[in-house]
Design an enzyme around this catalytic site. Sequence first.
Site, PDB file in Angstrom:
ATOM      1  N   GLU A  89     -24.802  -1.495  55.974  1.00  0.00           N
ATOM      2  CA  GLU A  89     -23.596  -0.763  56.418  1.00  0.00           C
ATOM      3  C   GLU A  89     -23.084  -1.207  57.794  1.00  0.00           C
ATOM      4  O   GLU A  89     -23.085  -0.432  58.751  1.00  0.00           O
ATOM      5  CB  GLU A  89     -23.885   0.746  56.391  1.00  0.00           C
ATOM      6  CG  GLU A  89     -24.244   1.199  54.984  1.00  0.00           C
ATOM      7  CD  GLU A  89     -24.731   2.641  54.895  1.00  0.00           C
ATOM      8  OE1 GLU A  89     -24.709   3.345  55.919  1.00  0.00           O
ATOM      9  OE2 GLU A  89     -25.122   3.057  53.805  1.00  0.00           O
ATOM     10  N   ASN A 142     -26.084  -5.256  52.814  1.00  0.00           N
ATOM     11  CA  ASN A 142     -25.794  -4.150  51.897  1.00  0.00           C
ATOM     12  C   ASN A 142     -24.689  -3.260  52.469  1.00  0.00           C
ATOM     13  O   ASN A 142     -24.677  -2.990  53.666  1.00  0.00           O
ATOM     14  CB  ASN A 142     -27.105  -3.353  51.743  1.00  0.00           C
ATOM     15  CG  ASN A 142     -27.140  -2.436  50.550  1.00  0.00           C
ATOM     16  OD1 ASN A 142     -26.675  -2.804  49.475  1.00  0.00           O
ATOM     17  ND2 ASN A 142     -27.707  -1.248  50.719  1.00  0.00           N
ATOM     18  N   HIS A 185     -21.839   3.954  45.404  1.00  0.00           N
ATOM     19  CA  HIS A 185     -21.901   5.416  45.358  1.00  0.00           C
ATOM     20  C   HIS A 185     -20.497   5.878  44.969  1.00  0.00           C
ATOM     21  O   HIS A 185     -19.620   6.024  45.821  1.00  0.00           O
ATOM     22  CB  HIS A 185     -22.283   5.985  46.729  1.00  0.00           C
ATOM     23  CG  HIS A 185     -23.694   5.662  47.115  1.00  0.00           C
ATOM     24  ND1 HIS A 185     -24.777   6.160  46.425  1.00  0.00           N
ATOM     25  CD2 HIS A 185     -24.210   4.902  48.099  1.00  0.00           C
ATOM     26  CE1 HIS A 185     -25.896   5.722  46.977  1.00  0.00           C
ATOM     27  NE2 HIS A 185     -25.579   4.953  47.988  1.00  0.00           N
ATOM     28  N   GLU A 233     -27.298   0.711  44.821  1.00  0.00           N
ATOM     29  CA  GLU A 233     -27.597   2.147  45.008  1.00  0.00           C
ATOM     30  C   GLU A 233     -26.721   3.004  44.089  1.00  0.00           C
ATOM     31  O   GLU A 233     -26.189   4.035  44.499  1.00  0.00           O
ATOM     32  CB  GLU A 233     -27.353   2.570  46.471  1.00  0.00           C
ATOM     33  CG  GLU A 233     -28.098   1.753  47.490  1.00  0.00           C
ATOM     34  CD  GLU A 233     -27.964   2.265  48.916  1.00  0.00           C
ATOM     35  OE1 GLU A 233     -27.488   3.402  49.130  1.00  0.00           O
ATOM     36  OE2 GLU A 233     -28.355   1.522  49.838  1.00  0.00           O
ATOM     37  N   ASP A 236     -24.743   5.473  41.908  1.00  0.00           N
ATOM     38  CA  ASP A 236     -24.673   6.827  41.340  1.00  0.00           C
ATOM     39  C   ASP A 236     -23.196   7.196  41.232  1.00  0.00           C
ATOM     40  O   ASP A 236     -22.356   6.643  41.943  1.00  0.00           O
ATOM     41  CB  ASP A 236     -25.488   7.878  42.109  1.00  0.00           C
ATOM     42  CG  ASP A 236     -25.254   7.939  43.610  1.00  0.00           C
ATOM     43  OD1 ASP A 236     -24.152   7.561  44.064  1.00  0.00           O
ATOM     44  OD2 ASP A 236     -26.171   8.384  44.325  1.00  0.00           O
TER      45      ASP A 236
END
Length: 340
Positions: free
Chosen positions: A150, A191, A228, A258, A260
């Site tokens: 990030e 990432n 996400h 990651e 979801d």
Amino acid sequence: MKKTLVLIFSLGLVSILLSSCAKKTLKDYAAKHGVKTGVAVAVSDLNNEEHLQIIRENSSIVVAENCMKWESVHPGKTTWNWNEVDRMIEFAEKNKIAVKWHTLFWHNQNPRFLSSLETREQALEVMDEHITTIMTRYKGRISEYDVVNEMFNEDGTMRETIWYKTIGPDYIEHALIKARETDPNAKLFLNEYNNEEQGNKKADAMYEMVKDFVKRGIPIDGVGFQLHLATIYPYNAVAVKSNIRRYADLGLEVSFSEVDVRMPVPPSENSLKTQTKIYSSLAKLAKEEPNVTSFITWGFTDKQSWVPYTFTGYGDALLYNRDLKKKPVYEAVLQEFAKK
Ligand code: 9MR
């Protein structure tokens, strides 16, 4: 003697037949397309046999949800907590599951001692020590690293983290170079979230930075798209695909790192449909784009997810429900990987 041989032969045959009839799992189907699947593992999962069984069934790679972050693994300048990390790696190795380190550098979950760093020299020394201590200890046992997590703001400018402020914008390349030097066989990733669609400011800034790294020979193997996502926001598969392809053109991998897909809860039929569409589309992209090498969800059960804590009124973002049963969306993802 003859009878014994016949018996041994028949037993062998039965076991071969049984194993070839064994139900194929998500990770088996994904492996056929060169995609590793897995989940983020919490330390509490390691004490829960039911959870471990789900992790084994679905993972060819795992990532630690929290225990490899600075505040947990390196809380004081000379203090290291290896216990939970070791337990996670031992579990993975016992089950022939690869492990990704998340994450060497980030702006969150940092110990207090980092805020006392002032000069570039001090920060570089602490950065190097963090890299060399971890990557030497786990050489050959961690297959890939989220080296920096990030690093961008939404508008594509660099996030002013402790590393940015003390070292300067070249902290990322410095970390990559040191990481490659320490364990040349580990894959190195950067990432991010909201970096999956070409045309988005953050996604484009990240691509430009990585392209420049490749041009200048800074070591990097791939980029993580956290993914996400939420059913209430637009999702543009075409833009995700073109982003994946421009990284392929640079010779780089993309990890769906990651995943979801949250929605307002209790969910409406419409939200469930949208969620299934998004998950299936991601599985299709992972399957069809050769440089997408992993599909990792951020946890597995809706009972245990960061989503409801961060987005009030949202949840149900994962593939298993609160009773640890596979949801219809799990089957949709499995079917997508199972298709040719
Ligand atoms: O899931 C993690 C949660 O338990 C922590 O409290 C949180 C702290 O910021 O971090 C969560 O994991 C994050 C990951 O490390 C980086 N990408 C976003 C994830 C969800 O916030």
